[in-house]
Every structure is written in C-alpha cells, then in structure tokens.
Design a protein around this motif. Structure first.
Motif, PDB file in Angstrom:
ATOM      1  N   LYS A 167      -0.716 -12.447   4.355  1.00 50.16           N
ATOM      2  CA  LYS A 167      -1.375 -13.260   3.323  1.00 50.16           C
ATOM      3  C   LYS A 167      -1.931 -14.553   3.908  1.00 50.16           C
ATOM      4  CE  LYS A 167       0.901 -11.679  -0.905  1.00 50.16           C
ATOM      5  NZ  LYS A 167       1.725 -12.077  -2.073  1.00 50.16           N
ATOM      6  N   LEU A 183       0.369  -7.206  -2.103  1.00 43.99           N
ATOM      7  CA  LEU A 183      -0.147  -6.770  -0.804  1.00 43.99           C
ATOM      8  C   LEU A 183       0.713  -5.643  -0.257  1.00 43.99           C
ATOM      9  CD1 LEU A 183      -1.510  -8.910   2.069  1.00 43.99           C
ATOM     10  CD2 LEU A 183       0.267  -7.242   2.591  1.00 43.99           C
ATOM     11  N   LEU A 204      -4.935  -4.975  -1.134  1.00 37.45           N
ATOM     12  CA  LEU A 204      -4.571  -6.178  -1.858  1.00 37.45           C
ATOM     13  C   LEU A 204      -5.186  -6.129  -3.248  1.00 37.45           C
ATOM     14  CD1 LEU A 204      -3.101  -8.900  -1.034  1.00 37.45           C
ATOM     15  CD2 LEU A 204      -5.375  -9.846  -0.749  1.00 37.45           C
TER      16      LEU A 204
END
Length: 583
Positions: A167, A183, A204
């Motif tokens: 991330k 995710l 995602l």
C-alpha cells in the motif's frame, strides 16, 4: 521497498489522461458511468441505459443440450456472475479436478441496473433461474472506478508485512484513497534470490465498493466464495480461453467490450500483466440507440477505439520490451460485430478473433461464443486453481472476510461443543446427585425401620420386667476376661520366628496353646539356643504374653531330609491364669 511508480500502468503522456479518467472515483453505483465526456473516446452514457422495462432472456431454451462428459474425479458445481448497468449474465458449470468443465446453463437479464434496488431484483431473478444454492461455489465480478490491478516488482517480505508495504508503494499510483482499501496480492514470478525483486500482482478495491457489492448480493440471497476484480477476470478469461502457452509465446491481448467501457489486458506466461480501461459507448455504436447516431459519428468512435488500442500496444512495447504480439481476442457485448474486428485489425495490424472459452465445454449446452466468456471464466475460478494455461490469477477480494467468517464459525462450533459438553456433565452430575439422594433416602428408611424394630423390642422387654441376676453379670465378666485376640498372637509368633523355621501346626485346648514346627540348620548351629531365643522373644512380646505369660519348650528332635539338616520342635503356652502341671 520502493515508492517508485510502477511502469505498467503509467503510460506515456498522450495516454495519461484516459488512464486517469478510467480510474476516477465516484459515489454513484460502480456500474453507473457519469464521466464519459472526459475522454476523446468517451460517449455520453446518460442516454445509453435502456429505457425499456426489464426483460429476461434464457439462453438455454433454444440450444441443444449434450451429455456431460467429464473424466476427472471430484465434481464441483460453480456459478459465475458478471453484471453491468444494463445487463446481468451468469453461467452454471460442472467441473472436475482435472480442470475440465461442462456448461449447464447460461442466463442473461437485460434492464436498467444503475440503482441498487434494480440490481438486487435482477440478481434475485438470476438466483432463481440458475437455482443457486448453498452447495454451489459462487464467483462474482467486481467492476467500477475504484478497482485497480497491476504487476509490480517488489522484494518479498513476511506475509503479515506485505499488505502494508504494498500500500505504501502504490499510494502514488492508485487513483483513489488507498488507506481504507482492500488489497490482495499474488507472486507471479519469484526472484532467484532475496535481494532481487519478485513480480507481484496486486488487486485493489475500495472498502466502499466491495461493501456495496456484497450488500447487494446479500439482499439477493447470494454469498460469493470468490470475488474477482474485473481487470483480473478479463486476464483469466484470456488465459483460460486460449491455447496453452510457454515462455517463448508472445503476449496476447484481450479486448472485453462492455456497455460503456472496453477493457484491454495484455498478458502472457512470461510477460508483464497490463490493464487499461477505454471509455467506449458500444450501445450507441452497435446497440439499440445506434440509429440515433449518424454513421460518420459511429465510425469516428470506432476508429478512436482502434487508435486507443494501438496506443496501448505501443506503450506496452516501449515499456515492457515486447517485440511482437499474438492475437487480439475479443469477447463481451457486441463481440459478434464483424466491423469491430475490421477496425481493430486496421489500427493494430494484428489478427483479431473471437475468444471461445465456452466452446471448451465438454457436454452440457451450446451457447454462442463471446457473450458468456467472462462469466464462464469466473465460474472456472472455483474449478481451476492456477494450473491452467501456465497461470491463472487467484487473488480473492473476499478472502480475508471469508477467513474471518470461518474463524468465527469455528469459535461458534467450539463454544457450542463446550456448551453441550458442560450441559452433559451438569446433567450427569444432577443424575448422580439424584441417585445418591434416593440411595441415602433408602438407607435412612432402612435405618428407621431398624430403629422402630428395636424400639418395639425394647418396649416388649420393658413390658416383661425381666430382672438380670448376679449370675448373668458374673458370666458376662468371665467371658470378657477369658477372651483371646488370636490375630495378634499369631502375628507375634510369626514375627519372632527364626529364618528357615516354619510353624506347621498349632492347637488351643484346655487353656493351653500347643505349637509344632521345624527348621533347617547348619552343622555348627545350636538349635536349642535358637529356639530358646525365639521363645524368650515371645515371652517378652506384650501382644503375646498378655494372655500367655508362660511358654515352655516341650521337645526338639532331629529329622533330617537327606543331605539337609532339619530339627523339629514343639512348644506350649499356658494361659496366664492357669499353671501347667508338672512344669
């Protein structure tokens, strides 16, 4: 760990604007497209939603059904569902553990599904048409502006650190808020050593988009086991629908035609995954509203689509060192339009052909290739686990949710089992306690009966007025005085008995205890001394001499057994209140 922007989704400057437009966030339903005017290939979709009432078309009715011929062992029943703002498509397949499948049913519902209520109604009808139950493996497709897929180079870390680190690296690339997103990642090519980055595929989506998707499915009575984001579902359809490839095979291109967006995926077994959305109003070019658009305008839109596809190929060729490409496989809505293939071939110079994943069905029904390929690829996620056509993308956006649900269910079952066990133990304790109480009541009742009997006997005795005379008392005293406790006497006799000596006979009569026995001796042993010490020990033992104060050796006699020396003995003990005569 790097914060550099991955190169597979960051195209050259002429492409940046369409890419950004395709990923803009929206608070509307993920299927509703309200930003089509921002791209040169975008059409105004506010009028492209069908105005007619929702209609249901069953694809299975006019088709010929074939017998199912699956050679594998364990069979799996799976359903794949994909939907847009104007159509819901679903297929049911039966697959085996070898990756073979048979297409059992295919359904399409047309209508306006821009609002949640309408979408739930359509999904409910799909569930009824395909008879989707709890035993079916359900795979759904998540689409919209807040979904993202990319292949990035990344050094592998501990599993619990990968999500957070990815991330951080993607925060400048993803065009929506990444902090509250879901995710999932998959290592598609592992580096030969720990110092080099591996190739990691990242999927995602925003938490809001996924929650809305699951909420609508739940209202329709559906619970997906797998939720695939649209870019990866298109990539899986490409890999599953084409012939098995190897590392030397050039990358292939998938072109999925949607109602408002065309998705391009470039991929291959040894190539970098690439995805891009292009806004394209297919309804106005090929659909019911094409008569409202001038032929020149329709042609312009088609050529603009072809140009964007060519630009995507040029970008991939430049940034991923691809020297050549394979075929372009077209599927989705209006994939049967011949002019579409002409335009794609004209602008790319590549062979454009129809993706025929459904034609690989081994029995079941026949459907026209193109429209149900994506739904079939979704259903195959429940059958094929990454071993088909070199690779399949297996990220699952509801994986963590289902794991958490399974954990809660396990805890619930454990709690239920412990509760049942506790209840069983409590029940056994109550039963045992009840049994003991009833037993004690029985004992108490028996003792009360004895007491009543004694009371009756006492009353009878008292009524007779019997008088105990002096002779009775004297007799009782005499009995008490002459009583002998033989257990202690015998224990004392055995305790002091010398080694290798045995008592063979004893008798008590006329107030005299007579004992006989024998013992083995050595040539130099003085048996008389040994026997005398034994008798002295008896005379001193208080447990013996309290009744037999006088003990006498009556006789000793040699009675050898062959070569063994043996002596026999006899002794007597007289009650201390009686003297033995002649002693």
């Amino acid at each position: 760990m790097t914060d550099e922007k991955p190169d597979n989704n960051s195209e050259e400057k002429p492409l940046e604007q369409p890419l950004k437009d395709s990923m803009k966030t929206s608070d509307e339903h993920p299927l509703k497209d309200d930003s089509a005017s921002e791209s040169p290939v975008v059409d105004d979709l506010s009028e492209s939603v069908p105005e007619q009432s929702e209609q249901i078309k069953s694809i299975t009715e006019p088709e010929v059904t074939k017998s199912i011929k699956l050679s594998g062992g364990k069979k799996v029943s799976a359903v794949g569902i994909e939907y847009e703002f104007n159509a819901i498509r679903a297929v049911r397949i039966t697959g085996d553990d070898k990756g073979n499948f048979a297409l059992e049913a295919a359904e399409e519902i047309l209508g306006n599904f821009a609002k949640d209520e309408q979408l739930v109604e359509g999904l409910t009808k799909i569930r009824a048409k395909l008879h989707i139950g709890s035993k079916d493996q359900l795979v759904t497709n998540l689409t919209g502006k807040q979904v993202y897929a990319a292949q990035v180079p990344f050094k592998l870390m501990a599993p619990d650190q990968m999500t957070g680190a990815l991330k951080i690296q993607l925060r400048k690339t993803v065009p929506f808020e990444i902090a509250g997103s879901i995710l999932q990642h998959q290592v598609v090519k592992k580096a030969p050593d720990k110092t080099s980055p591996s190739q990691v595929l990242v999927s995602l989506t925003s938490n809001v988009t996924l929650s809305r998707h699951l909420r609508d499915l739940k209202k329709a009575g559906l619970k997906p086991d797998v939720t695939d984001i649209h870019p990866l579902a298109v990539g899986n359809a490409l890999m599953m629908g084409t012939e098995k490839q190897d590392a030397k095979t050039p990358p292939s291109i998938a072109l999925h035609i949607g109602s408002s967006i065309c998705s391009i995926v470039i991929d291959g077994p040894d190539n970098t995954y690439f995805h891009r959305n292009i806004y394209f109003g297919s309804e106005e070019v090929f659909g019911a509203k094409k008569d409202k658009v001038a032929p020149r305008e329709r042609e312009r839109k088609l050529n603009a689509l072809g140009e964007e596809i060519a630009r995507s190929l040029s970008y991939y060729e430049k940034n991923h060192e691809a020297s050549e490409f394979g075929s372009i496989y077209v599927f989705g809505e209006f994939s049967d339009e011949a002019h579409l293939y002409e335009i794609v071939t004209k602008h790319t110079g590549l062979n454009a052909q129809l993706l025929r994943l459904t034609s690989k069905s081994q029995g079941g029904i026949n459907v026209a290739a193109g429209k149900f390929e994506l739904a079939t690829a979704l259903a195959l996620r429940a059958v094929k686990t990454g071993e088909t056509n070199s690779h399949t993308y297996i990220t699952n956006m509801v994986r963590e949710l289902r794991l958490a649900e399974n954990k809660i269910e396990r805890k619930r079952l454990i709690t239920f089992a412990v509760g049942c066990l506790s209840f069983g133990i409590l029940s056994l304790a109550i039963i045992f306690t009840t049994f003991r109480v009833l037993t004690m009541q029985g004992i108490l009742e028996a003792e009360n009966r004895k007491l009543r009997r004694l009371e009756n006997e006492y009353r009878k005795y008292a009524a007779t007025r019997v008088v105990v005379d002096k002779s009775d008392i004297e007799l009782l005293d005499k009995l008490q005085a002459t009583r002998i406790f033989w257990t202690k006497k015998l224990a004392a006799m055995a305790l002091h008995l010398p080694e290798n000596y045995w008592i063979t006979e004893f008798e008590y009569k006329k107030n005299e205890l007579e004992v006989k026995g024998y013992g083995y001796i050595s040539p130099d042993q003085k048996q008389l001394i040994t026997l005398d010490e034994y008798l002295n020990s008896l005379r001193k033992d208080t447990t013996f001499n309290d009744d037999f104060a006088n003990t006498y050796l009556d006789e000793t006699k040699r009675n050898d057994e062959g070569y063994r020396l043996r002596v026999g003995f006899e002794y007597s003990s007289v009650n201390k209140k009686v003297n033995k005569k002649g002693r």
